[in-house]
Design a protein around this motif. Structure first.
Motif, PDB file in Angstrom:
ATOM      1  N   CYS A  80       0.824  -1.216   0.000  1.00 57.91           N
ATOM      2  CA  CYS A  80       0.000   0.000   0.000  1.00 57.91           C
ATOM      3  C   CYS A  80       0.852   1.257   0.000  1.00 57.91           C
ATOM      4  CB  CYS A  80      -0.898   0.033   1.239  1.00 57.91           C
ATOM      5  SG  CYS A  80      -2.269  -1.153   1.215  1.00 57.91           S
ATOM      6  N   GLN A  81       0.281   2.310  -0.572  1.00 52.88           N
ATOM      7  CA  GLN A  81       0.730   3.669  -0.315  1.00 52.88           C
ATOM      8  C   GLN A  81      -0.046   4.165   0.908  1.00 52.88           C
ATOM      9  OE1 GLN A  81       0.663   5.998  -4.232  1.00 52.88           O
ATOM     10  NE2 GLN A  81      -0.768   4.317  -4.583  1.00 52.88           N
ATOM     11  N   ILE A  82       0.539   5.073   1.640  1.00 52.47           N
ATOM     12  CA  ILE A  82      -0.138   5.651   2.801  1.00 52.47           C
ATOM     13  C   ILE A  82      -0.295   7.147   2.560  1.00 52.47           C
ATOM     14  CG2 ILE A  82      -0.051   6.056   5.278  1.00 52.47           C
ATOM     15  CD1 ILE A  82       1.663   3.529   5.519  1.00 52.47           C
ATOM     16  N   ARG A  83      -1.555   7.602   2.560  1.00 50.01           N
ATOM     17  CA  ARG A  83      -1.814   9.045   2.394  1.00 50.01           C
ATOM     18  C   ARG A  83      -2.162   9.652   3.743  1.00 50.01           C
ATOM     19  NH1 ARG A  83      -5.786  11.412  -2.161  1.00 50.01           N
ATOM     20  NH2 ARG A  83      -7.314  10.075  -1.121  1.00 50.01           N
ATOM     21  N   LEU A  84      -1.459  10.711   4.086  1.00 47.29           N
ATOM     22  CA  LEU A  84      -1.683  11.418   5.342  1.00 47.29           C
ATOM     23  C   LEU A  84      -2.488  12.679   5.066  1.00 47.29           C
ATOM     24  CD1 LEU A  84       1.862  11.123   6.980  1.00 47.29           C
ATOM     25  CD2 LEU A  84      -0.074   9.545   7.154  1.00 47.29           C
ATOM     26  N   LEU A  85      -3.592  12.835   5.794  1.00 51.11           N
ATOM     27  CA  LEU A  85      -4.477  13.986   5.644  1.00 51.11           C
ATOM     28  C   LEU A  85      -4.520  14.744   6.966  1.00 51.11           C
ATOM     29  CD1 LEU A  85      -7.389  12.054   3.872  1.00 51.11           C
ATOM     30  CD2 LEU A  85      -5.616  13.428   2.767  1.00 51.11           C
ATOM     31  N   PRO A  86      -3.705  15.794   7.112  1.00 50.67           N
ATOM     32  CA  PRO A  86      -3.727  16.568   8.352  1.00 50.67           C
ATOM     33  C   PRO A  86      -4.962  17.459   8.406  1.00 50.67           C
ATOM     34  CG  PRO A  86      -2.229  17.566   6.806  1.00 50.67           C
ATOM     35  CD  PRO A  86      -2.724  16.302   6.148  1.00 50.67           C
ATOM     36  N   LYS A  87      -5.319  17.882   9.609  1.00 51.84           N
ATOM     37  CA  LYS A  87      -6.449  18.803   9.748  1.00 51.84           C
ATOM     38  C   LYS A  87      -6.146  20.135   9.078  1.00 51.84           C
ATOM     39  CE  LYS A  87      -8.215  16.708  13.998  1.00 51.84           C
ATOM     40  NZ  LYS A  87      -8.510  16.911  15.443  1.00 51.84           N
ATOM     41  N   GLY A 122      -2.933  21.642   6.462  1.00 52.91           N
ATOM     42  CA  GLY A 122      -1.638  21.418   5.842  1.00 52.91           C
ATOM     43  C   GLY A 122      -1.738  20.541   4.613  1.00 52.91           C
ATOM     44  N   PRO A 123      -0.614  20.315   3.920  1.00 54.70           N
ATOM     45  CA  PRO A 123      -0.605  19.564   2.670  1.00 54.70           C
ATOM     46  C   PRO A 123      -0.852  18.067   2.876  1.00 54.70           C
ATOM     47  CG  PRO A 123       1.631  20.090   3.334  1.00 54.70           C
ATOM     48  CD  PRO A 123       0.738  20.820   4.280  1.00 54.70           C
ATOM     49  N   ARG A 124      -1.465  17.454   1.866  1.00 54.01           N
ATOM     50  CA  ARG A 124      -1.628  16.007   1.852  1.00 54.01           C
ATOM     51  C   ARG A 124      -0.306  15.375   1.420  1.00 54.01           C
ATOM     52  NH1 ARG A 124      -6.505  16.117  -2.329  1.00 54.01           N
ATOM     53  NH2 ARG A 124      -5.011  17.661  -3.145  1.00 54.01           N
ATOM     54  N   ILE A 125       0.111  14.332   2.129  1.00 51.71           N
ATOM     55  CA  ILE A 125       1.374  13.662   1.836  1.00 51.71           C
ATOM     56  C   ILE A 125       1.092  12.195   1.517  1.00 51.71           C
ATOM     57  CG2 ILE A 125       3.643  13.004   2.720  1.00 51.71           C
ATOM     58  CD1 ILE A 125       3.536  15.381   4.593  1.00 51.71           C
ATOM     59  N   VAL A 126       1.655  11.713   0.412  1.00 54.31           N
ATOM     60  CA  VAL A 126       1.545  10.299   0.056  1.00 54.31           C
ATOM     61  C   VAL A 126       2.914   9.651   0.173  1.00 54.31           C
ATOM     62  CG1 VAL A 126       1.143   8.649  -1.809  1.00 54.31           C
ATOM     63  CG2 VAL A 126      -0.477  10.508  -1.423  1.00 54.31           C
ATOM     64  N   VAL A 127       2.996   8.635   1.030  1.00 52.80           N
ATOM     65  CA  VAL A 127       4.206   7.819   1.151  1.00 52.80           C
ATOM     66  C   VAL A 127       3.967   6.585   0.287  1.00 52.80           C
ATOM     67  CG1 VAL A 127       5.777   6.620   2.707  1.00 52.80           C
ATOM     68  CG2 VAL A 127       4.521   8.643   3.510  1.00 52.80           C
ATOM     69  N   SER A 128       4.628   6.500  -0.856  1.00 48.81           N
ATOM     70  CA  SER A 128       4.312   5.432  -1.812  1.00 48.81           C
ATOM     71  C   SER A 128       4.915   4.094  -1.430  1.00 48.81           C
ATOM     72  CB  SER A 128       4.793   5.826  -3.214  1.00 48.81           C
ATOM     73  OG  SER A 128       6.194   5.995  -3.233  1.00 48.81           O
ATOM     74  N   GLY A 129       5.913   4.082  -0.533  1.00 54.75           N
ATOM     75  CA  GLY A 129       6.605   2.829  -0.247  1.00 54.75           C
ATOM     76  C   GLY A 129       7.322   2.359  -1.496  1.00 54.75           C
ATOM     77  N   ASP A 130       7.375   1.044  -1.725  1.00 58.74           N
ATOM     78  CA  ASP A 130       7.838   0.508  -3.005  1.00 58.74           C
ATOM     79  C   ASP A 130       6.610   0.363  -3.896  1.00 58.74           C
ATOM     80  OD1 ASP A 130      10.430   0.373  -2.106  1.00 58.74           O
ATOM     81  OD2 ASP A 130      10.319  -1.743  -1.556  1.00 58.74           O
ATOM     82  N   TYR A 131       6.731   0.737  -5.161  1.00 55.62           N
ATOM     83  CA  TYR A 131       5.554   0.668  -6.023  1.00 55.62           C
ATOM     84  C   TYR A 131       5.943   0.307  -7.443  1.00 55.62           C
ATOM     85  CZ  TYR A 131       6.682   5.473  -7.667  1.00 55.62           C
ATOM     86  OH  TYR A 131       7.278   6.586  -8.200  1.00 55.62           O
ATOM     87  N   SER A 132       4.956  -0.173  -8.198  1.00 51.05           N
ATOM     88  CA  SER A 132       5.162  -0.551  -9.585  1.00 51.05           C
ATOM     89  C   SER A 132       3.951  -0.144 -10.407  1.00 51.05           C
ATOM     90  CB  SER A 132       5.380  -2.069  -9.705  1.00 51.05           C
ATOM     91  OG  SER A 132       5.455  -2.456 -11.067  1.00 51.05           O
ATOM     92  N   ARG A 133       4.188   0.186 -11.672  1.00 49.98           N
ATOM     93  CA  ARG A 133       3.102   0.555 -12.574  1.00 49.98           C
ATOM     94  C   ARG A 133       2.787  -0.553 -13.578  1.00 49.98           C
ATOM     95  NH1 ARG A 133       1.648   5.856 -12.279  1.00 49.98           N
ATOM     96  NH2 ARG A 133      -0.320   4.898 -12.923  1.00 49.98           N
ATOM     97  N   ARG A 134       3.548  -1.662 -13.537  1.00 48.43           N
ATOM     98  CA  ARG A 134       3.293  -2.769 -14.458  1.00 48.43           C
ATOM     99  C   ARG A 134       2.129  -3.620 -13.955  1.00 48.43           C
ATOM    100  NH1 ARG A 134       7.942  -3.743 -17.911  1.00 48.43           N
ATOM    101  NH2 ARG A 134       8.922  -1.677 -18.036  1.00 48.43           N
ATOM    102  N   PRO A 135       1.312  -4.153 -14.855  1.00 52.14           N
ATOM    103  CA  PRO A 135       0.284  -5.110 -14.426  1.00 52.14           C
ATOM    104  C   PRO A 135       0.926  -6.288 -13.696  1.00 52.14           C
ATOM    105  CG  PRO A 135      -0.077  -4.447 -16.707  1.00 52.14           C
ATOM    106  CD  PRO A 135       1.263  -3.889 -16.310  1.00 52.14           C
ATOM    107  N   ASN A 136       0.392  -6.632 -12.549  1.00 51.36           N
ATOM    108  CA  ASN A 136       0.943  -7.709 -11.730  1.00 51.36           C
ATOM    109  C   ASN A 136      -0.205  -8.629 -11.327  1.00 51.36           C
ATOM    110  OD1 ASN A 136       2.071  -9.351  -9.730  1.00 51.36           O
ATOM    111  ND2 ASN A 136       3.399  -7.734  -8.958  1.00 51.36           N
ATOM    112  N   PRO A 137      -0.196  -9.881 -11.798  1.00 53.79           N
ATOM    113  CA  PRO A 137      -1.322 -10.781 -11.529  1.00 53.79           C
ATOM    114  C   PRO A 137      -1.477 -11.194 -10.079  1.00 53.79           C
ATOM    115  CG  PRO A 137       0.454 -11.948 -12.655  1.00 53.79           C
ATOM    116  CD  PRO A 137       0.839 -10.507 -12.654  1.00 53.79           C
ATOM    117  N   VAL A 138      -0.518 -10.857  -9.222  1.00 55.47           N
ATOM    118  CA  VAL A 138      -0.618 -11.312  -7.833  1.00 55.47           C
ATOM    119  C   VAL A 138      -0.918 -10.182  -6.852  1.00 55.47           C
ATOM    120  CG1 VAL A 138       0.910 -13.267  -8.276  1.00 55.47           C
ATOM    121  CG2 VAL A 138       1.870 -11.144  -7.369  1.00 55.47           C
TER     122      VAL A 138
END
Length: 330
Positions: free
Chosen positions: A98-105, A107-123
Motif C-alpha cells: 500500500c501507499q499511505i496518504r496522510l491527511l492533516p487537519k 496542511g498539505p496532503r502527503i503520500v508515502v508510496s513505499g515501493d511501487y510498480s506501474r506494471r500489471p501484476n497478476p498477484v
C-alpha cells in the motif's frame, strides 16, 4: 498553514509523524508503526502497535510469528491518528502493498508510496494514483539507464532456454515474497501448465497466495533432481549445498538488477531475467507527471538522478537520505 516537514520528517527510526505520534516503515522497534508492505526491509518485528493492510499483517505473522507486535490493526478507510488521518491505497508492488496518504487537519496532503510498480501484476492490486501536495517516491531504479523490458518477453526467454536445453534443470532465483509468485503467474499466463518445483523456503508464502484466490497451478516441493525441470528458489539457496544436488543446471535470476550485466556475472547467472516489482525510470518520471504534486521527496535509491529530473522540470524536490532500506533480505 502547517508545513509538510512538520507533518512528516525523517528520524533514525524512520519517517516520523509527530501529529499522530507514529512512524512509517521504521527500521527500529517503535511504539506505533504504519507499514506499507511486508518485505523485511520495510516490515520489522518488535513494534508495539502495527497498522497495515490485512494481507500485510497476515504475511508478517507468517514470517515472524503471530506475536510479531503487541497489537495489530487492519487498515480500512480513513483512520484518525491524533491530528492526522491515514488511509491505505494499493501500490502494485506485492500482495498487500500500500501507499499511505496522510491527511492533516491543516496542511498539505502527503503520500508515502513505499515501493511501487506501474506494471500489471497478476498477484496484487494495481497502483492507484492519489492526489496530493507532497509525493514521496522510491528511487531504486532512479536513473535513465533503467528501462525494464516487458515481463512477458523475459518469460519467453526462459521458455526458449528450456526448449534449447531440455536435459538441464532450470533453477531460477526469486525472492520468497512477491517475485516467486509473480514468476509463477507469468509462466501460467504464457501457457506453461507443467508442474513447477519450489525450494522448501517458498512453500508457505505460495500457499498463502493461493488462499487469497491467486491460481498458481500445480506446485511441487523439490529437494532433489527427480522433480520438475523448472525450479524456483530463493537467491540465497544458490550458495548452499542444495544447489549441488543438480547436475549442470541453468542458473537464472529474476530481478530488475539483472539489466546490469556486471551483476549477472557477479552472481554467475547464465539466464538473467529482468523482471522487477519496482518502477523503472520512465514509470517513475511518468508517475510524477501524472500525479503532479507540488513537491517530491525522494528516498532509498539513486536519489540524485530523480532530483536532477525534478530540477529540470521545475518541480521542487528534496532527498530524505533514509538508511536501512535495501533489496528484500534473503
Amino acid at each position: 498553514m502547517i508545513r509538510a516537514e512538520e507533518i512528516l520528517h525523517p528520524r533514525p527510526e524512520g519517517l516520523y509523524c509527530p501529529l499522530g505520534d507514529f512512524f512509517i516503515d521504521p527500521i527500529r522497534p517503535v511504539e506505533r508503526a504504519l507499514i506499507t508492505h511486508a518485505h523485511a526491509d520495510h516490515a520489522r518485528a518488535g513494534h508495539g502497535k502495527v497498522l497495515a493492510s490485512r494481507q500485510t499483517l497476515e504475511i508478517m505473522a507468517i514470517r515472524y510469528g503471530e506475536d510479531f507486535a503487541r497489537e495489530t490493526q487492519a487498515a480500512e478507510g480513513e483512520i484518525a491518528l491524533g491530528d492526522v488521518s491515514a488511509s491505505f491505497h494499493p501500490a502494485g508492488h506485492i500482495l498487500g502493498s500500500c501507499q499511505i496518504r496522510l491527511l492533516p487537519k491543516s496542511g498539505p496532503r502527503i503520500v508515502v508510496s513505499g515501493d511501487y510498480s506501474r506494471r500489471p501484476n497478476p498477484v496484487c492490486a494495481p497502483f492507484t494514483p492519489l492526489e496530493c501536495e507532497v509525493f514521496i517516491t522510491e528511487a531504486t531504479f532512479g536513473l535513465p539507464v533503467f528501462r525494464h523490458p516487458d515481463p512477458a518477453f523475459e518469460i519467453a526467454k526462459l521458455l526458449r532456454s528450456m526448449e534449447e536445453f531440455p536435459d538441464r534443470h532450470h533453477l531460477i532465483g526469486g525472492y520468497a515474497l512477491g517475485k516467486t509468485q509473480r514468476l509463477i503467474a507469468l509462466l501460467r499466463a504464457a501457457g506453461y501448465d507443467a508442474p513447477i518445483g519450489l525450494h522448501g523456503a517458498l512453500i508457505r508464502l505460495c500457499q498463502y497466495h493461493i488462499s487469497q484466490g491467486i491460481d498458481l497451478g500445480h506446485l511441487v516441493r523439490v529437494d532433489d533432481p527427480s522433480g520438475p525441470r523448472l525450479v524456483i528458489a530463493p537467491p540465497s539457496a544458490f550458495s548452499t549445498p542444495w544447489v549441488q544436488r543438480f547436475k549442470d543446471p541453468v542458473i537464472g535470476y529474476a530481478s530488475g538488477w539483472m539489466g546490469i550485466r556486471a551483476r549477472a556475472r557477479q552472481r554467475r547467472v547464465e539466464l538473467p531475467l529482468v523482471i522487477s516489482d519496482h518502477v523503472d525510470w520512465p514509470e517513475l518520471t511518468g508517475t510524477l507527471q501524472e500525479i503532479a504534486p507540488q513537491e517530491v521527496w525522494v528516498t532509498h535509491g539513486t536519489e540524485d538522478g530523480v532530483l536532477r529530473w525534478c530540477a529540470l522540470n521545475q518541480l521542487p524536490a528534496k532527498p530524505l537520505r533514509l538508511v536501512g532500506y535495501e533489496d528484500e533480505p534473503e
